[in-house]
Write a protein that holds these residues in place. Structure first.
Motif, PDB file in Angstrom:
ATOM      1  N   ALA A   1      81.229 -53.591   7.345  1.00  0.00           N
ATOM      2  CA  ALA A   1      81.510 -54.107   8.547  1.00  0.00           C
ATOM      3  C   ALA A   1      81.187 -53.464   9.782  1.00  0.00           C
ATOM      4  O   ALA A   1      80.637 -52.309   9.608  1.00  0.00           O
ATOM      5  N   PRO A   2      81.222 -53.979  10.902  1.00  0.00           N
ATOM      6  CA  PRO A   2      80.776 -53.277  12.335  1.00  0.00           C
ATOM      7  C   PRO A   2      81.830 -51.955  12.171  1.00  0.00           C
ATOM      8  O   PRO A   2      82.915 -51.996  11.593  1.00  0.00           O
ATOM      9  N   GLY A   3      81.233 -50.930  12.919  1.00  0.00           N
ATOM     10  CA  GLY A   3      81.766 -49.539  13.215  1.00  0.00           C
ATOM     11  C   GLY A   3      81.869 -48.860  11.637  1.00  0.00           C
ATOM     12  O   GLY A   3      82.526 -48.212  11.503  1.00  0.00           O
TER      13      GLY A   3
ATOM     14  N   LEU B   1      82.747 -49.835   8.889  1.00  0.00           N
ATOM     15  CA  LEU B   1      84.037 -50.165   8.252  1.00  0.00           C
ATOM     16  C   LEU B   1      83.460 -50.848   6.770  1.00  0.00           C
ATOM     17  O   LEU B   1      82.689 -51.544   6.740  1.00  0.00           O
TER      18      LEU B   1
ATOM     19  N   MET C   1      85.301 -53.585   4.717  1.00  0.00           N
ATOM     20  CA  MET C   1      86.457 -54.359   4.620  1.00  0.00           C
ATOM     21  C   MET C   1      86.705 -54.956   3.294  1.00  0.00           C
ATOM     22  O   MET C   1      85.671 -55.729   2.809  1.00  0.00           O
TER      23      MET C   1
ATOM     24  N   PRO D   1      91.021 -51.181   5.819  1.00  0.00           N
ATOM     25  CA  PRO D   1      89.651 -50.997   5.555  1.00  0.00           C
ATOM     26  C   PRO D   1      89.211 -49.468   5.386  1.00  0.00           C
ATOM     27  O   PRO D   1      90.000 -48.742   5.534  1.00  0.00           O
TER      28      PRO D   1
ATOM     29  N   GLN E   1      86.691 -46.129   6.204  1.00  0.00           N
ATOM     30  CA  GLN E   1      85.892 -45.721   7.193  1.00  0.00           C
ATOM     31  C   GLN E   1      84.665 -45.049   6.509  1.00  0.00           C
ATOM     32  O   GLN E   1      84.827 -44.136   6.021  1.00  0.00           O
TER      33      GLN E   1
END
Ligand SMILES: Nc1nc2c(ncn2[C@@H]2O[C@H](COP(=O)(O)OP(=O)(O)OP(=O)(O)O)[C@@H](O)[C@H]2O)c(=O)[nH]1
Ligand SMILES: [Mg+2]
Lengths: 693, 177
Positions: free
Chosen positions: A213-215, A217, A219, A231, A233
């Motif tokens: 996912a964005p960043g 992440l 999810m 989530p 990192q």
């Protein structure tokens, strides 16, 4: 901080790898230039370290001359599915030759095996296929057929997908969606930007997926479209992700990172440049660059746990241990292993003075409490058979080492032990080590002067006899020591100690306590109490007499002690004793067996005769005159020099003429002739008086 | 939920915790405020029974961000999702100017809650000194859980907190929700 969960071990080298597949010891590589290579992995363990070698056994060149995008072995069917040039075809697993007349699926972007098929059958597998157009299909694959079962429209081509049962999770051009083959329902999850995020979808378990996912992440999402885990990192430029419980491994262009699914934290980073493929095959982890293949060898869970514990990362270690059920241990073995880890963890918490945590873990790990006691110098009695566990549960020498001379800390450690021992005492587990527990408790109580010391000594206990007596003596707990002897049947010793107690509060308390058990014993405390120059008020005989007045035997014994041993000249003591003696005599008058009476009278007349200090009038008037205690009465009259009355009793009441004559002699002893004459005349006149008879 | 907390780092993605409230399990998500996570926050709000929209009472921007985003965030929440509006950092008010009036906050609160409520769910809190923090959660649990009938007892109530405070550290140009 990190833990080493995997070792990277080179397995073989090959050029232009595009995809991998593995089952058992068979490794397949699909290349950019349409080759499929089949190797047999040879694993050798030498001096505890593992090496892998790949032995090539066959290869095949696909006619399409395009990259081999995906390989999937269906070993039960003896088949290999291959995706190349947009076509899924079926090959022989062993020869990699095509199956003549077998179905093919065209216009395929990607596919995935359904590990949780809708219909499970030994003769087929299920795959989910994303077509280059806008739909996702589920197929049943047999030895030579691929039959369409269900279809979902996604409206956009899929870039990644994972499947579980009827649920398929897909990455589309700008968002993730989750679809259900049975209901046809498609739900949006969240948007992403392809420029920034390389879409990855993997299946975690039943009805749970993990998506990039964005960043950066990771999810988690359940099939219902909601998330129940925080989530992960990751780092940028993610290439692929695999899950092998409890770890999630993510490959990017520079690293392999390892996160735990249990706490979502990163546990390990392996530098790995130019990564291309990462795959998990029944627990075997394979990672490749464009040309090399490596095996990720899991570090034994025990080693990982040890490493975590060495880093004081207790909760992570425990959580890892708890989730190590898979490692093929029986239930008992697991429980044993887990408890051992709990105890190691407990000692770490203990050494850091995290007492709450330590307490809980000691308890849950079913600690042999002697392990804990043995950390405290001089608490384990010499009579104990205890030896520390091997292998050791900790590296602590003793609490002094931990406290480094800090008195306050030492005390905190001791308080902790007290609390723990009190908790475990009397429980079935405590029973086994009652000797060590009770001895340690006694020593700790004695040292700190807690009131529980007396309770412990006065109840059933398993204390080591010699060590405890020595300890009480050394700590100056005299009263406790006395009690200790008392409860072990050594009353003599107990009373001797009590009578020497300087703490009068205690002494008084224990006088009553012993008096209630034995008047004769109790009163000895006073009789043996050493006389001091300056005696406190309470220890004055008057007060003692008053205090013990409700214990008649003790009172008599004490008064006798005052009068005959201490030669007390106090009138009140003499009178008091005379009164008590008289009462005793009166009490025995009606006895049929006269033995007691005789004894009592002897005592009474001895006192009346020998002592000149009691109040004769009082005794005579209140106690004796109107009774039949004639000899005693005669003595009293004698004391008053009322010789006539005395002699009258001796003669008329007792008819004891020799006694009367003896009286005259005694009464006139040391007196002049006139006096003696007078007395004998009195006797004569009584003889001559006309009698009753 | 501890009453007070002080977290210095930005939330990345989301934080999650499970709490027990009587016999209920309560799942609480704390979602990130930065715009790039907005899509994810909406995802975490899916099926939520309650949401906390928090803004910084000293920052008009934070309130506007919230106004701008709530539709997206709530699109997949329960239809009768209870939306609690929370003004945070009220401990700063003696020294800082109030940038968002109570009236404006109440108007937004009314707008966000379609279901009729006795009291508008608006609170002024400080996570520095803990003022009203527990109250917010108690209010939500009481609202959502006391009216439920027995068959729903074991249902896990999901609630999401959407943190819309603008950080004192971040520049005002950075839009955070
Ligand atoms: N004075 C004061 N400062 C606060 C209060 N609440 C938060 N802060 C400060 O504001 C900053 C940001 O707080 P966070 O709670 O991390 O903000 P957030 O909305 O969760 O941020 P993201 O997770 O990035 O969305 C921190 O430096 C906090 O210390 C408050 O009530 N009073
Ligand atoms: Mg936050």
């Amino acid at each position: 901080m990190s833990v080493k969960a995997f070792d990277l071990i080179p397995a073989l080298e090959r050029l232009k790898i595009r995809c991998i597949e593995c089952w058992g010891t068979n490794l397949y590589l699909g290349t950019e230039d349409a080759f499929i290579f089949h190797y047999i992995l040879e694993e050798t363990v030498k001096n505890g370290s593992v090496t892998f070698r790949g032995e090539k056994c066959s290869h095949r060149h696909l006619p399409a001359k395009k990259p081999v995008l995906q390989l999937k072995a269906a070993s039960a069917l003896d088949r290999m599915l291959v995706l190349c040039d947009g076509v899924i075809s079926i090959l022989h697993l062993s020869t990699l030759e095509p199956i003549s007349g077998a179905t093919k699926i065209k216009n395929v972007a990607l596919f995935s095996l359904n590990e949780n098929p809708l219909e499970s059958s030994p003769f087929s597998v299920e795959i989910v296929v994303a077509l280059k157009k806008k739909n996702v299909l589920i197929f049943t694959v047999t030895e030579d057929k691929m039959m369409l079962k269900k279809e979902i429209s996604t409206q956009e081509p899929a870039l990644a997908l994972a499947v579980d049962g009827a649920h398929v999770c897909v990455a589309l051009q700008s968002q993730y969606k989750i679809g259900n083959f049975e209901t046809g329902h498609v739900q949006e999850l969240f948007p992403y930007d392809r420029e920034q995020v390389n879409p990855v979808v993997i299946r975690i378990s039943q009805e749970e997926f993990l998506l990039s996912a964005p960043g950066a992440l990771g999810m988690f999402t359940a099939a219902s479209g909601i998330s129940q885990r925080p989530p992960l990192q990751w780092s940028a430029n993610l290439i692929h992700v695999v899950y092998t419980h409890p770890y999630i491994l993510a490959l990017n262009d520079e690293f392999i990172t390892v996160h735990s699914i249990l706490d979502q934290q990163q546990k390990q980073t392996l530098p790995f440049m130019g990564g291309r493929c990462l795959g998990e095959f029944d627990g075997r982890l394979v990672v490749t660059t464009a040309s090399d293949v490596y095996i990720l060898a899991p570090v034994a869970i025990e080693k990982q746990i040890e490493a975590l514990l060495a880093d004081f990362r207790v909760s992570e270690a425990l959580s890892l241990a708890q989730n190590a059920r898979k490692t093929g241990l029986s239930k008992e073995q697991f429980v044993k292993m887990f408890r051992q880890i709990q105890l190691k963890a407990a000692f770490i918490e203990f050494s850091q003075m995290h007492f709450e945590e330590a307490f809980k873990l000691f308890h849950e790990g079913k600690l042999d409490v002697r392990e804990l006691i043995s950390l405290y110098p001089r608490l384990i009695p010499a009579s104990s058979e205890f030896v520390r566990s091997i292998p050791p549960l900790h590296e602590i020498a003793d609490i002094n080492q931990l406290a480094r001379g800090d008195r306050v800390k030492v005390q905190e450690f001791k308080d902790f032990l007290l609390r723990y021992l009190e908790g475990v005492r009397g429980t079935p587990r405590g029973m086994n080590h009652a000797l060590e527990i009770d001895t340690a408790l006694l020593k700790l109580y004695a040292e700190s002067g807690r009131s529980q010391l007396v309770t412990l000594i006065s109840s059933d206990n398993a204390c080591d006899a010699t060590e405890c007596a020595t300890c009480l003596e050394k700590q100056g707990r005299h009263h406790a020591l006395a009690l200790w002897y008392y409860h072990r049947g050594n009353q003599e010793m107990a009373l001797r100690i009590w009578s020497r107690l300087t703490d009068l509060e205690l002494l008084w308390k224990y006088v009553d306590w012993t008096l209630e058990r034995s008047e004769e014993d109790g009163v000895k405390i006073f009789m043996q109490h050493p006389k001091r120059k300056v005696e406190s008020d309470r220890m004055k005989p008057e007060n003692i007499v008053k205090h013990i007045s409700r214990f008649p035997k003790a009172l008599v014994a004490y008064l006798e002690f005052l009068i005959f041993t201490q030669k007390s000249q106090k009138e009140t003591f003499h009178t008091h004793l005379a009164v008590l003696y008289t009462d005793q005599v009166t009490g025995h008058l009606k006895d049929t067996n006269k033995e007691q009476l005789v004894k009592a009278r002897e005592k009474l007349s001895y006192l009346l005769r020998e002592s000149d200090l009691y109040q004769v009038q009082l005794l005579l008037g209140e106690k004796i005159r109107d009774t039949e205690l004639y000899p005693e009465c005669a003595i009293l009259y004698g004391k008053l020099a009322e010789h006539e009355k005395a002699l009258d009793i001796l003669v008329t009441k007792l008819h004891d003429f020799s006694a009367a004559e003896a009286y005259c002699i005694t009464a006139s002893q040391g007196k002049d002739m006139a006096c003696r004459k007078h007395i004998f005349l009195l006797l004569l006149s009584i003889y001559l008086k006309p009698g009753d008879e | 939920m501890e009453g007070t907390f002080k977290k210095e780092t930005n939330t990345i993605g989301a934080h999650f915790s499970l709490r027990q409230w009587g016999s209920y399990n309560i799942a609480i998500w704390d979602t990130a405020g930065e715009e790039k996570f907005c899509g994810l926050s909406a995802f975490y709000c899916r099926g939520a029974g309650a949401a906390i929209f928090a803004y910084d009472v000293t920052s008009e921007d934070s309130f506007h961000t919230l106004r701008a985003r709530f539709k997206t965030l709530l699109q997949d929440a329960d239809k009768d999702c209870l939306v609690v509006v929370v003004a945070t950092k009220v401990d700063l008010l003696p020294s800082h100017a109030r940038a968002v009036s109570q009236d404006d906050a109440l108007i937004l609160t009314r707008e966000l809650n379609s279901a009729p409520l006795e009291q508008l769910p608006y609170f002024e809190t400080s996570s520095l000194n803990g003022q009203n923090v527990v109250k917010v959660f108690e209010y939500i649990f009481n609202q959502k859980l006391s009216h439920q009938n027995l068959e729903e007892q074991n249902r896990t109530v999901r609630s999401s907190t959407v943190d819309l405070r603008s950080s004192s550290r971040s520049s005002s140009s950075k839009c955070r929700c």
